[in-house]
Design a protein around this motif. Structure first.
Motif, PDB file in Angstrom:
ATOM      1  N   GLY A  60      -3.220   0.228  -0.698  1.00 11.44           N
ATOM      2  CA  GLY A  60      -3.477  -1.199  -0.512  1.00 11.44           C
ATOM      3  C   GLY A  60      -3.560  -1.979  -1.817  1.00 11.44           C
ATOM      4  N   SER A  61      -3.558  -1.285  -2.962  1.00  7.64           N
ATOM      5  CA  SER A  61      -3.570  -1.985  -4.257  1.00  7.64           C
ATOM      6  C   SER A  61      -2.193  -1.930  -4.892  1.00  7.64           C
ATOM      7  N   SER A  62      -1.810  -3.066  -5.458  1.00  8.67           N
ATOM      8  CA  SER A  62      -0.535  -3.136  -6.150  1.00  8.67           C
ATOM      9  C   SER A  62      -0.742  -2.648  -7.582  1.00  8.67           C
ATOM     10  N   VAL A  63      -0.182  -1.478  -7.928  1.00 11.46           N
ATOM     11  CA  VAL A  63      -0.415  -0.907  -9.263  1.00 11.46           C
ATOM     12  C   VAL A  63       0.817  -1.018 -10.156  1.00 11.46           C
ATOM     13  N   GLY A  64       1.918  -1.531  -9.601  1.00  9.88           N
ATOM     14  CA  GLY A  64       3.128  -1.680 -10.387  1.00  9.88           C
ATOM     15  C   GLY A  64       4.099  -2.598  -9.683  1.00  9.88           C
ATOM     16  N   HIS A  87      -1.974   4.132 -14.180  1.00 10.48           N
ATOM     17  CA  HIS A  87      -1.158   4.805 -13.163  1.00 10.48           C
ATOM     18  C   HIS A  87       0.149   5.354 -13.731  1.00 10.48           C
ATOM     19  N   ARG A  88       0.318   5.258 -15.046  1.00  7.28           N
ATOM     20  CA  ARG A  88       1.565   5.744 -15.655  1.00  7.28           C
ATOM     21  C   ARG A  88       1.537   7.265 -15.824  1.00  7.28           C
ATOM     22  N   MET A  93       6.565   5.477 -11.005  1.00  7.75           N
ATOM     23  CA  MET A  93       7.592   4.446 -11.213  1.00  7.75           C
ATOM     24  C   MET A  93       8.991   5.033 -11.081  1.00  7.75           C
ATOM     25  N   THR A  94       9.150   6.277 -11.499  1.00  6.19           N
ATOM     26  CA  THR A  94      10.452   6.929 -11.331  1.00  6.19           C
ATOM     27  C   THR A  94      10.865   6.893  -9.859  1.00  6.19           C
TER      28      THR A  94
END
Ligand SMILES: CC(C)(COP(=O)(O)OP(=O)(O)OC[C@H]1O[C@@H](n2cnc3c(N)ncnc32)[C@H](O)[C@@H]1OP(=O)(O)O)[C@@H](O)C(=O)NCCC(=O)NCCS
Length: 183
Positions: A60-64, A87-88, A93-94
Motif C-alpha cells: 500500500g506504500s509507494s516506494v518507487g 528499498h534499493r 526496481m529491476t
C-alpha cells in the motif's frame, strides 16, 4: 506482493519521503514538501502531455516510480525510474522496470501501450541504473560524452533503447494494474 499501479495524488507523502531519502534524488525533480510532491505527481501523470507514472507499491506504500514520457507521433517513450533509498538493492526496481517496459511495448490489442521504442539515459557513474536498464531488456546505444557538469566534474551519460522486437528479457515480473492507454 509488490505491484505496479498508477501513481496518484495520495502518494505525495511517499514521494516526498523518497526525495528526502537521498540527496541524489534532486536530479529527478524539485520535491521539497507536500505541495511540490503533489505538483511532481500532477506533472508525471499529465496524460494530455504524454506523461504516465506507475508507483512501485509495497503493502500500500509507494516506494518507487517508473515513468514514461510519450512522443505519440513516433510511438517512442522516454523511460525513467527511481526508488526510495531504503528499498534499493533488492532487485525490486529491476522487476518493476522489466514489467513496465514489457507493458509499454506490448500491442494495444493485448492491453499493452503499443509503443515501438523505449529510451533512457543515465550517468556513467550510476551503474545500478545501467543494471536496471539491461535487466529490463534495454541495449546500450551510445554515450553522450561529458554531458553534465556535476560538482565541478564533467560526466558522461550512457543512452539505452529497447525496441518492440528486441529479445524479451528473462527474469521475474510483478503484477501491473493499469487501464492506461498511451496512444
Ligand atoms: C537506479 C535505481 C532505481 C536502482 O534501484 P536499485 O533497487 O538500487 O537497483 P538494484 O540494487 O536492484 O540494482 C539493479 C541492478 O544493477 C546492478 N547493480 C547494482 N549496483 C551495481 C554496481 N555498482 N555495478 C554494476 N551493477 C550494479 C544489480 O546487480 C542489479 O542487476 P540485477 O538485477 O541483474 O542483479 C536507484 O539506485 C535509484 O533510485 N537511484 C536514484 C535515481 C536514479 O538514478 N534513477 C535512474 C535514472 S533513470
Amino acid at each position: 506482493m509488490p505491484e505496479l499501479r498508477p501513481l496518484v495524488t495520495g502518494d505525495a507523502p511517499h514521494v516526498l519521503a523518497a526525495f528526502h531519502s537521498d540527496p541524489a534524488m534532486s536530479r529527478q525533480g524539485e520535491v521539497s514538501d507536500l505541495s511540490t510532491a503533489e505538483a511532481y505527481i500532477r506533472a508525471a501523470t499529465d496524460t494530455g502531455a504524454g506523461r504516465l507514472a506507475f508507483a512501485v507499491d509495497v503493502g500500500g506504500s509507494s516506494v518507487g516510480l517508473v515513468g514514461l514520457s510519450i512522443d505519440r507521433a513516433n510511438r517512442v517513450g522516454w523511460f525513467f525510474y527511481w526508488m526510495h533509498r531504503e528499498h534499493r538493492g533488492r532487485g525490486l526496481m529491476t522487476t518493476a522496470a522489466r514489467t513496465a517496459a514489457d507493458w509499454a511495448l506490448a500491442p494495444t490489442d493485448q492491453s499493452g501501450g503499443g509503443l515501438h521504442r523505449l529510451e533512457l539515459g543515465h550517468r556513467r557513474n550510476n551503474p545500478s541504473s545501467g543494471g536496471v536498464a539491461r535487466a529490463a531488456g534495454f541495449i546500450q546505444e551510445g554515450v553522450e560524452r561529458e554531458k553534465f557538469l556535476i560538482a565541478g566534474a564533467r560526466v558522461d551519460v550512457l543512452t539505452w533503447g529497447r525496441l518492440r522486437d528486441d529479445p524479451v528479457p528473462s527474469g521475474g515480473r510483478m503484477m501491473i494494474n493499469t487501464k492506461e492507454t498511451l496512444l
